[in-house]
Each structure stands twice: as C-alpha cells, then as structure tokens.
Enzyme design. Structure first.
Site, PDB file in Angstrom:
ATOM      1  N   GLY A   1      29.011 -21.431 -15.839  1.00 59.12           N
ATOM      2  CA  GLY A   1      28.650 -20.513 -15.292  1.00 59.12           C
ATOM      3  C   GLY A   1      27.402 -20.330 -15.790  1.00 59.12           C
TER       4      GLY A   1
ATOM      5  CE  LYS B   1      22.033 -29.914 -14.033  1.00 59.52           C
ATOM      6  NZ  LYS B   1      22.637 -28.983 -14.539  1.00 59.52           N
TER       7      LYS B   1
END
Length: 238
Positions: free
Chosen positions: A14, A37
């Site tokens: 998650g 990212k």
C-alpha cells in the site's frame, strides 16, 4: 527542506495509496507537493505509473519519475535486464533536493522495501534517505507476518541513524482477523515508533473526490490528518 521518504516492508503493502493520502492531505492544507518515484518497474512506457496514480487521487501535485523498466523486478535487476542505466541514491537525492526548492513537501516513494537495490553498486532507498537527511515513513501490511518485517525495517533505520517517522498500515481490511487486530498494539511496540494511520482496503478504487475527502481520517495529525490510534484500536479489541 521538507522531504519525506516512503518505503514499505515489502511489495504490494500500500505504498502508493499511502503516498497519495499524505499528498492529498497536504494539498488540501494549501501546501505545494511534489512526488518523486525514483524507479518504476513492471510498467510499459505507454502505461500509467505509481506517480500518475498519486496525482489522480491526490490532485494538484508535481510528479517526477527518474527511470522506468518494463519487467516487475527490483530496480537494479530490471535495469540490467533491460539494458538501461540504473538510478543511484545520489541521483535520487539530487532530484528530491531540486524539487524541494519549489515545493513545500516532497514525497519520495520507493520500490519494494528499504534495502531493495537501485543499482549494481548496492545503492538503496536507505542511502538516498541518509543523503537527504530525510525521515522515512514505513508502510506495513496489517496481518500475520508483518511484525517481523516491520521490526527488521525499523532496526535497519536505526542502525543507519535515519529518522523514523512512524508506521502506516497500507491496507486495513473491512473485516480484520485476530492477527490484524492484535497488530494494532504490537506494530508500534516492535517498531518503537507510532502508528500514524490505517488506509482502508480498496481506498485506491475510490473516486478522486471521495479519496480526498476520506484521506484526513486515515492519517494521524503528524501527517496532517485527524486519525487517532487509540480510538481506532478501541473499535477492534481482540
């Protein structure tokens, strides 16, 4: 510089939905947010990545993806197999620092766990966090087996003298089993850090409007929300 590094105790716990919740709460509070990212794996060039999903759920955030590799593997392995250059911790730290100049909050979402290799020099997300002097938020699963992986991650953060922000349960089941209910007390004990939230299972499937409305209630005040660990645990007494 306000940078928060978000890692998991493993894959599929998650991280992305937790990153989106933290971002959504910050955006709602009027803060400018960037999501970095470092390495996206298992996604083709024409597909949406994790940073795109954070932006969809959270709203007006800046996103930056440093590298993308098609196979769902650890970044170092995926880069090597694709014949593409890897991303190292120094590149991650430099990119985050640049984003921090123009944003109130930079969220760095890792791949897998804290020690997943970025490159063949054994660089990891932990190394990037150390370079940034940034705290790490650990996303853990709810059920059986999470205590060991959470404690190992916490011990490694302390061994490296990296700030440990706390733990968020990345997917809290609608009908939690006994282990999950017990873990509400046991997780912060083994981690030696506070439980800072619990994201409902399936939250990523909410509409963006519904997700943004719900996010404050999933995160503790330290992350900008209203969630209270004691109140939450009292509803799930083992």
């Amino acid at each position: 510089m306000s940078v928060l590094v978000i890692t998991g105790t493993g894959t599929e716990v998650g991280k992305t939905v937790t990153t989106a919740a933290v971002a959504a709460v910050a955006v709602a509070a009027g803060r400018s947010v960037a999501v970095l990212k470092p390495a996206q794996t298992g996604v083709r060039p024409d597909e949406r990545g994790d940073a795109d999903e954070v932006a969809r759920l959270a709203g007006a955030v800046t996103t930056l993806e440093l590298a993308r590799y098609p196979e769902p593997l650890a970044p170092a392995t995926a880069a090597r197999r694709a014949g593409l250059p890897p991303v190292g911790p120094h590149e991650v730290a430099e990119a985050a620092a640049k984003l921090a100049v123009e944003h109130d909050l930079v969220l760095v979402e890792g791949a897998g766990g804290l020690l997943v290799r970025f490159d063949d020099a054994d660089g990891t997300l932990a190394d990037a966090a150390r370079l940034l002097d940034a705290p790490v938020l650990v996303v853990a699963s709810a059920g059986l087996g999470t205590l060991n992986t959470t404690e190992l991650t916490a011990r490694e953060l302390r061994r490296r003298e990296i700030g440990f922000a706390g733990v968020v349960i990345g997917s809290w089941p609608e009908s939690p089993d006994l282990a999950s209910r017990c873990n509400l007390a046991d997780l912060p004990a083994v981690a030696g850090a506070g439980l800072l939230g619990a994201i409902p299972a399936g939250a990523g499937a909410h509409s963006p409007v519904g997700f943004r409305a719900g996010a404050p209630g999933w995160l503790a005040p330290r992350l900008g929300g209203t969630w209270d660990a004691d109140t939450f645990a009292s509803a799930f007494v083992p």
